[in-house]
Design a protein around this motif. Structure first.
Motif, PDB file in Angstrom:
ATOM      1  N   ASP A   1     -11.866   6.839  21.161  1.00 14.73           N
ATOM      2  CA  ASP A   1     -12.064   6.919  19.720  1.00 14.73           C
ATOM      3  C   ASP A   1     -13.530   6.687  19.405  1.00 14.73           C
ATOM      4  O   ASP A   1     -14.258   6.057  20.179  1.00 14.73           O
ATOM      5  CB  ASP A   1     -11.230   5.836  19.012  1.00 14.73           C
ATOM      6  CG  ASP A   1      -9.737   6.127  19.101  1.00 14.73           C
ATOM      7  OD1 ASP A   1      -9.363   7.304  18.975  1.00 14.73           O
ATOM      8  OD2 ASP A   1      -8.961   5.167  19.303  1.00 14.73           O
ATOM      9  N   GLU A   2     -13.967   7.171  18.263  1.00 17.12           N
ATOM     10  CA  GLU A   2     -15.339   6.910  17.849  1.00 17.12           C
ATOM     11  C   GLU A   2     -15.500   5.418  17.576  1.00 17.12           C
ATOM     12  O   GLU A   2     -14.615   4.784  17.016  1.00 17.12           O
ATOM     13  CB  GLU A   2     -15.678   7.707  16.586  1.00 17.12           C
ATOM     14  CG  GLU A   2     -15.758   9.207  16.818  1.00 17.12           C
ATOM     15  CD  GLU A   2     -16.188   9.943  15.566  1.00 17.12           C
ATOM     16  OE1 GLU A   2     -16.663   9.274  14.627  1.00 17.12           O
ATOM     17  OE2 GLU A   2     -16.026  11.173  15.519  1.00 17.12           O
ATOM     18  N   GLY A   3     -16.621   4.898  17.962  1.00 17.21           N
ATOM     19  CA  GLY A   3     -16.905   3.495  17.686  1.00 17.21           C
ATOM     20  C   GLY A   3     -16.745   2.614  18.892  1.00 17.21           C
ATOM     21  O   GLY A   3     -17.712   2.036  19.379  1.00 17.21           O
ATOM     22  N   VAL A   4     -15.510   2.481  19.408  1.00 10.35           N
ATOM     23  CA  VAL A   4     -15.247   1.575  20.528  1.00 10.35           C
ATOM     24  C   VAL A   4     -14.393   2.270  21.575  1.00 10.35           C
ATOM     25  O   VAL A   4     -13.392   2.915  21.252  1.00 10.35           O
ATOM     26  CB  VAL A   4     -14.540   0.288  20.056  1.00 10.35           C
ATOM     27  CG1 VAL A   4     -14.278  -0.629  21.245  1.00 10.35           C
ATOM     28  CG2 VAL A   4     -15.371  -0.437  19.015  1.00 10.35           C
ATOM     29  N   LEU A   5     -14.786   2.143  22.828  1.00 10.59           N
ATOM     30  CA  LEU A   5     -13.991   2.660  23.947  1.00 10.59           C
ATOM     31  C   LEU A   5     -13.145   1.516  24.476  1.00 10.59           C
ATOM     32  O   LEU A   5     -13.671   0.476  24.890  1.00 10.59           O
ATOM     33  CB  LEU A   5     -14.916   3.207  25.037  1.00 10.59           C
ATOM     34  CG  LEU A   5     -14.277   3.879  26.259  1.00 10.59           C
ATOM     35  CD1 LEU A   5     -15.223   4.921  26.825  1.00 10.59           C
ATOM     36  CD2 LEU A   5     -13.942   2.869  27.349  1.00 10.59           C
ATOM     37  N   ASP A   6     -11.825   1.690  24.454  1.00 13.40           N
ATOM     38  CA  ASP A   6     -10.945   0.621  24.936  1.00 13.40           C
ATOM     39  C   ASP A   6     -10.456   0.926  26.343  1.00 13.40           C
ATOM     40  O   ASP A   6     -10.725   1.991  26.917  1.00 13.40           O
ATOM     41  CB  ASP A   6      -9.771   0.402  23.984  1.00 13.40           C
ATOM     42  CG  ASP A   6      -8.901   1.648  23.836  1.00 13.40           C
ATOM     43  OD1 ASP A   6      -9.038   2.581  24.657  1.00 13.40           O
ATOM     44  OD2 ASP A   6      -8.085   1.686  22.904  1.00 13.40           O
TER      45      ASP A   6
ATOM     46  N   ILE B   1     -18.559   0.158  24.554  1.00 18.21           N
ATOM     47  CA  ILE B   1     -17.490  -0.211  25.482  1.00 18.21           C
ATOM     48  C   ILE B   1     -16.918  -1.552  25.044  1.00 18.21           C
ATOM     49  O   ILE B   1     -17.634  -2.557  24.983  1.00 18.21           O
ATOM     50  CB  ILE B   1     -18.007  -0.298  26.931  1.00 18.21           C
ATOM     51  CG1 ILE B   1     -18.563   1.065  27.372  1.00 18.21           C
ATOM     52  CG2 ILE B   1     -16.899  -0.745  27.869  1.00 18.21           C
ATOM     53  CD1 ILE B   1     -19.142   1.066  28.777  1.00 18.21           C
ATOM     54  N   GLY B   2     -15.629  -1.572  24.708  1.00 13.18           N
ATOM     55  CA  GLY B   2     -14.979  -2.785  24.231  1.00 13.18           C
ATOM     56  C   GLY B   2     -14.815  -3.834  25.320  1.00 13.18           C
ATOM     57  O   GLY B   2     -14.940  -3.550  26.519  1.00 13.18           O
ATOM     58  N   ARG B   3     -14.516  -5.054  24.887  1.00 13.87           N
ATOM     59  CA  ARG B   3     -14.386  -6.160  25.834  1.00 13.87           C
ATOM     60  C   ARG B   3     -13.246  -5.928  26.819  1.00 13.87           C
ATOM     61  O   ARG B   3     -13.358  -6.251  28.005  1.00 13.87           O
ATOM     62  CB  ARG B   3     -14.153  -7.472  25.076  1.00 13.87           C
ATOM     63  CG  ARG B   3     -15.345  -7.940  24.248  1.00 13.87           C
ATOM     64  CD  ARG B   3     -16.410  -8.549  25.123  1.00 13.87           C
ATOM     65  NE  ARG B   3     -15.960  -9.768  25.750  1.00 13.87           N
ATOM     66  CZ  ARG B   3     -15.970 -10.959  25.168  1.00 13.87           C
ATOM     67  NH1 ARG B   3     -16.405 -11.081  23.922  1.00 13.87           N
ATOM     68  NH2 ARG B   3     -15.554 -12.029  25.814  1.00 13.87           N
ATOM     69  N   ASP B   4     -12.121  -5.379  26.335  1.00 20.62           N
ATOM     70  CA  ASP B   4     -11.001  -5.132  27.250  1.00 20.62           C
ATOM     71  C   ASP B   4     -11.368  -4.060  28.276  1.00 20.62           C
ATOM     72  O   ASP B   4     -10.988  -4.152  29.450  1.00 20.62           O
ATOM     73  CB  ASP B   4      -9.743  -4.732  26.477  1.00 20.62           C
ATOM     74  CG  ASP B   4      -9.925  -3.455  25.672  1.00 20.62           C
ATOM     75  OD1 ASP B   4     -11.075  -3.145  25.282  1.00 20.62           O
ATOM     76  OD2 ASP B   4      -8.909  -2.762  25.425  1.00 20.62           O
TER      77      ASP B   4
END
Length: 465
Positions: free
Chosen positions: A392-397, A360-363
């Motif tokens: 997307d794979e890797g980071v959820l924005d 889970i990304g910071r935003d």
């Protein structure tokens, strides 16, 4: 939490004093009594172990030397080890008239938590006992809370997470309430987990081995209410082709959970009151009185006091169901739980849909923490399930969350360099329809540099473009 039962004074903590000298035991008895402690004396290790097998103590004071050996401390050290094995966690304080630092260190290595030298200072004895008993109580409280939370996780499919102080206090209250047999009223908004907590209270009660029966009052048609709760006999109404037990009979000896009790029609409330108050009812179409032993847990998001004032809910029924009254906080009031819950639901959804679990990304974290969550935990679980499919794979924005009213993310002075870079990369990919070369040109970097940055942030474009 509110309650009406009269509270009983808690008993004084009791200390076990193990010493072969009667005058020492008597002096400690007087000191401890003056400080509000009870005391039991034991003149030998054998007697002390017998006391511990048959009674409960807040702490133990252990002399290191006895008649058979007045110098080595071996008897006392052996007793310390035996107490540690027999009563794990019980604070043991070593004391000796022949003490040395080496002996004190050995005693603590064997299981003692502190030591006192003879002749002792009264203030030192009391300070050591007070601090060690307080630490033990704190440890036990944390242990009970951990067990309560573990039980919730086990029984609820790992869906219940409580890291916020408000939820930890709630679990502690419910763990204590569970041990009683009193009725309980859970208040709170929809989606806060009241049904889950009702099941937890049942499993922590003496009725745990019996049935836990749920009834959604709001989902029962008014014409079927009596048959659902109290059962019916054959021919009681058109579709009653055989006798059928109601929810009260099914819950006999166990717990009956009445969800959305604020929706109970006024004309049905006297029948429910009688069943709760007297444990008696008749099946629909029968005059035979049946008796049951049921604990009732009710839940509602309505203000029942206002409903009573408006004449829509009986006050005597309210008194019967709220011996204990507990308010379950909304998700926005337990902010420390939002991200752990979000990660849990995201992981569960990705596992279910056989997708890799993104970070889970910071935003996205900011969006989750600032959103008001009107649907509470239930809404959060749905949001994370949808995000698992869109991310997307890797980071959820934040965009993948699709939160109602969420605006498109914008560059901000408060963003970190990584967050700003990830946002610019997403914009360039969106502007260029995923074409990597054109996105690289827009950003003023090489295609190889773009590859490295996309990999760093877990983003993808059209590699054939």
């Amino acid at each position: 939490m509110s309650t009406v039962p009269t509270s009983r004074p808690s008993p004084s903590p009791r200390i076990l004093v193990v010493d072969d000298q009667p005058d020492v035991r008597e002096a400690l008895r007087m000191l401890l009594k003056s400080a509000g402690y009870g005391m039991v004396g034991a003149e030998s290790p054998e007697i002390a172990l017998g006391c511990l097998r048959g009674d409960e103590f807040a702490a133990v004071l252990v002399d290191m030397n006895y008649r058979r050996d007045t110098t080595s401390g071996e008897e006392g050290l052996a007793l310390v080890e035996q107490i540690a094995a027999q009563c794990p966690g019980l604070p043991v304080v070593a004391m000796t008239a022949w003490g040395s630092i080496e002996l004190a260190v050995t005693a603590m290595q064997r299981g003692a938590v502190d030591f006192i030298e003879k002749p002792w200072q009264n203030a030192r004895v009391l300070n050591v006992l007070e601090s060690r008993i307080a630490l033990d109580r704190s440890r036990r409280s944390e242990q009970r809370l951990g067990q309560a939370q573990a039980l919730l996780l086990q029984e609820a499919g790992d869906d219940f997470i409580a890291e916020s102080p408000v939820m930890r206090r709630l679990l502690e209250d419910l763990a204590r309430i569970a041990e009683s047999d009193a009725n309980l009223l859970l208040l709170g908004e929809n989606g806060t987990g009241k049904s889950l907590l009702a099941g937890f209270v049942h499993r922590g009660s003496r009725r745990a081995a019996r049935a836990f029966v749920k009834v959604n009052i709001g989902g029962i048609a008014p014409t079927l209410f009596e048959a659902e709760l109290f059962g019916h006999v054959r021919g009681a109404y058109t579709d009653a082709r055989q006798d059928r037990a109601g929810r009260f009979e099914l819950a006999d000896g166990g717990t009956l959970f009445l969800d959305e009790i604020g929706n109970l029609p006024l004309d049905q409330q006297p029948k429910l009151l009688r069943a709760i108050e007297e444990g008696e009812f008749e099946r629909l179409g029968s005059s035979q009185t049946r008796r049951v032993d049921v604990r009732v847990i009710a839940a509602t998001n309505a203000d029942l006091e206002s409903e009573v004032a408006a004449g829509r809910f009986r006050q005597d029924l309210l008194y019967r169901i709220n011996t204990f009254q507990v308010r379950v906080p909304a998700l926005r009031e337990r902010g420390e739980d939002i991200l752990p819950l979000a990660r849990h639901y995201l992981s569960a959804a990705c596992t279910r849909y056989r997708r890799p679990v993104p970070r889970i990304g910071r935003d996205a974290e900011r969006a989750l923490l600032t959103y008001p969550w009107p649907g509470n935990v239930r809404e959060l679980s749905h949001v994370m399930e949808r995000a698992a499919l869109l991310a997307d794979e890797g980071v959820l924005d934040a965009a993948a969350l699709r939160l109602p009213g969420a605006a498109e993310p914008r560059l901000s002075e408060r963003m970190t360099l990584e967050e700003a870079e990830a946002l610019l990369l997403r914009r360039a990919l969106a502007d260029q329809g995923g074409n990597l070369q054109r996105a690289a040109d827009q950003l003023g970097i090489t295609r190889q540099s773009l590859y490295r940055r996309l990999e760093k942030h877990g983003l993808r474009g059209d590699e054939n473009a």
